[in-house]
Design a protein around this motif. Structure first.
Motif, mmCIF file in Angstrom:
data_model
loop_
_atom_site.group_PDB
_atom_site.id
_atom_site.type_symbol
_atom_site.label_atom_id
_atom_site.label_comp_id
_atom_site.label_asym_id
_atom_site.label_seq_id
_atom_site.Cartn_x
_atom_site.Cartn_y
_atom_site.Cartn_z
ATOM 1 N N GLY A 1 -2.348 -0.903 3.270
ATOM 2 C CA GLY A 1 -1.608 -0.227 3.175
ATOM 3 C C GLY A 1 -0.513 -0.627 1.489
ATOM 4 N N LYS A 2 -0.583 -1.661 1.105
ATOM 5 C CA LYS A 2 -0.121 -1.925 -0.034
ATOM 6 C C LYS A 2 -0.656 -1.514 -1.229
ATOM 7 C CE LYS A 2 2.902 -4.994 2.134
ATOM 8 N NZ LYS A 2 3.884 -7.229 2.383
ATOM 9 N N ALA A 3 0.014 -1.264 -2.408
ATOM 10 C CA ALA A 3 -0.299 -1.171 -3.751
ATOM 11 C C ALA A 3 -0.815 -1.874 -4.494
ATOM 12 C CB ALA A 3 0.095 -0.397 -4.784
ATOM 13 N N LEU A 4 -2.088 -2.329 -4.964
ATOM 14 C CA LEU A 4 -2.728 -3.881 -5.472
ATOM 15 C C LEU A 4 -3.166 -3.246 -7.352
ATOM 16 C CD1 LEU A 4 -6.032 -4.803 -2.742
ATOM 17 C CD2 LEU A 4 -2.920 -5.626 -2.943
ATOM 18 N N VAL A 5 -2.482 -4.490 -7.788
ATOM 19 C CA VAL A 5 -2.555 -4.215 -9.316
ATOM 20 C C VAL A 5 -3.293 -5.704 -9.515
ATOM 21 C CG1 VAL A 5 -1.532 -3.238 -11.250
ATOM 22 C CG2 VAL A 5 -1.362 -2.155 -9.128
ATOM 23 N N ILE A 6 -4.509 -5.281 -11.285
ATOM 24 C CA ILE A 6 -4.719 -6.755 -11.458
ATOM 25 C C ILE A 6 -4.130 -5.876 -13.402
ATOM 26 C CG2 ILE A 6 -6.803 -7.495 -10.182
ATOM 27 C CD1 ILE A 6 -8.849 -5.987 -11.881
ATOM 28 N N HIS A 7 -3.762 -6.721 -13.945
ATOM 29 C CA HIS A 7 -3.141 -6.658 -15.388
ATOM 30 C C HIS A 7 -4.667 -7.770 -16.133
ATOM 31 C CE1 HIS A 7 0.074 -4.328 -14.248
ATOM 32 N NE2 HIS A 7 0.090 -5.587 -13.155
ATOM 33 N N VAL A 8 -5.037 -7.466 -16.580
ATOM 34 C CA VAL A 8 -6.036 -8.696 -17.210
ATOM 35 C C VAL A 8 -5.465 -8.831 -19.083
ATOM 36 C CG1 VAL A 8 -8.644 -8.897 -18.274
ATOM 37 C CG2 VAL A 8 -8.379 -7.324 -16.326
ATOM 38 N N GLN A 9 -4.994 -10.444 -18.695
ATOM 39 C CA GLN A 9 -4.569 -10.985 -19.754
ATOM 40 C C GLN A 9 -4.290 -12.095 -20.255
ATOM 41 O OE1 GLN A 9 -0.250 -10.974 -17.951
ATOM 42 N NE2 GLN A 9 0.483 -8.701 -18.502
ATOM 43 N N ARG B 1 -5.959 -14.995 -17.903
ATOM 44 C CA ARG B 1 -5.186 -14.837 -17.061
ATOM 45 C C ARG B 1 -5.138 -13.551 -16.285
ATOM 46 N NH1 ARG B 1 -2.096 -19.001 -15.996
ATOM 47 N NH2 ARG B 1 -0.148 -17.983 -14.996
ATOM 48 N N ILE B 2 -5.192 -13.138 -14.814
ATOM 49 C CA ILE B 2 -5.037 -11.912 -14.159
ATOM 50 C C ILE B 2 -4.341 -11.909 -13.527
ATOM 51 C CG2 ILE B 2 -6.432 -10.190 -13.485
ATOM 52 C CD1 ILE B 2 -8.626 -11.726 -14.357
ATOM 53 N N PRO B 3 -2.429 -11.782 -14.010
ATOM 54 C CA PRO B 3 -1.810 -12.110 -13.103
ATOM 55 C C PRO B 3 -1.976 -10.047 -11.734
ATOM 56 C CG PRO B 3 -0.559 -11.345 -14.616
ATOM 57 C CD PRO B 3 -2.166 -11.470 -15.398
ATOM 58 N N PHE B 4 -2.280 -10.488 -10.769
ATOM 59 C CA PHE B 4 -2.420 -9.469 -9.561
ATOM 60 C C PHE B 4 -0.799 -9.198 -8.918
ATOM 61 C CE2 PHE B 4 -4.009 -9.245 -5.184
ATOM 62 C CZ PHE B 4 -5.085 -8.640 -4.509
ATOM 63 N N HIS B 5 -0.514 -8.024 -8.342
ATOM 64 C CA HIS B 5 0.077 -7.587 -7.907
ATOM 65 C C HIS B 5 -0.439 -7.378 -6.835
ATOM 66 C CE1 HIS B 5 2.586 -7.844 -12.514
ATOM 67 N NE2 HIS B 5 2.260 -8.444 -11.517
ATOM 68 N N VAL B 6 0.496 -7.381 -5.598
ATOM 69 C CA VAL B 6 0.187 -6.940 -4.024
ATOM 70 C C VAL B 6 1.474 -6.523 -3.466
ATOM 71 C CG1 VAL B 6 -0.312 -6.890 -1.892
ATOM 72 C CG2 VAL B 6 -1.291 -8.386 -3.557
ATOM 73 N N GLY B 7 2.143 -4.776 -4.063
ATOM 74 C CA GLY B 7 3.356 -4.221 -4.072
ATOM 75 C C GLY B 7 4.137 -4.471 -4.757
ATOM 76 N N GLU B 8 5.432 -5.319 -4.416
ATOM 77 C CA GLU B 8 6.585 -5.233 -4.824
ATOM 78 C C GLU B 8 6.320 -6.766 -5.583
ATOM 79 O OE1 GLU B 8 8.694 -3.934 -7.138
ATOM 80 O OE2 GLU B 8 7.563 -1.810 -5.856
#
Length: 183
Positions: free
Chosen positions: A59-67, A75-82
């Motif tokens: 139920g949380k937003a998942l976002v990857i940032h290919v950096q 490096r790929i930051p992986f955000h789970v919700g906040e």
């Protein structure tokens, strides 16, 4: 004699042409090069497994940032919700591509459980890379000694998958839609 010299010359020209063709053939694109094509972009994803609300990421937003894409790694930051504490770090090593999970506190200091992962067992030009847990991981997290992480690009280039298995059984999977960059 002249005919023999002509045949020798033709043979040498033929060999030179073959050698040139071999040296100009393009090497297959590596997994890292394919992934680097998405550098600077972010993508939304969703938990595929486990289904339902049994996973803390459900139920949380998942976002990857290919950096930070360069010849040494990605490096790929992986955000789970906040929660922005996770970064997947892919590094070229002499033995192959290495995956490490870099976990940080909000102030940027390393978490107690960080930098676990392993070295890929698949050829560099595969669409997927499998990373069995290394010795450091087994010592840091004994329960994770049999972990195997997989990062995969779908053959059609539309999906990036992050997969975790433990004891050979699927434990987690998230898919990210590469057709819709967030930025």
């Amino acid at each position: 004699m002249m005919l023999r010299t002509l045949y020798t010359l033709l043979f040498l020209v033929f060999l030179a042409a073959c050698a040139t063709t071999q040296h100009t053939a393009k090497a297959p694109e590596t997994f890292q090069q394919k992934l680097a094509a998405y550098c600077g972009k972010s993508f939304a994803g969703q938990t595929i497994y486990p289904e339902g609300n049994t996973d803390p990421f459900a139920g949380k937003a998942l976002v990857i940032h290919v950096q930070s894409c360069d010849e040494t790694g990605i490096r790929i930051p992986f955000h789970v919700g906040e929660d922005r504490s996770r970064t997947w770090v892919l590094t070229n090593m002499p033995d192959g591509l290495q995956l490490k999970h870099d976990h940080r506190h909000e102030d940027g200091t390393p978490d107690e459980v960080t930098m676990y992962g392993g070295i890929s067992t698949l050829p560099a030009d595969s669409l997927a890379q499998r990373f069995p847990a290394d010795v450091f991981t087994a010592e840091l997290l004994p329960a994770a000694a049999t972990n195997e992480w997989t990062m995969a690009l779908s053959p059609d280039g539309k999906t990036f998958s992050y997969i975790l298995k433990r004891d050979g059984k699927l434990r987690y999977r998230a898919d990210f839609d590469l057709t819709k960059p967030l930025n």
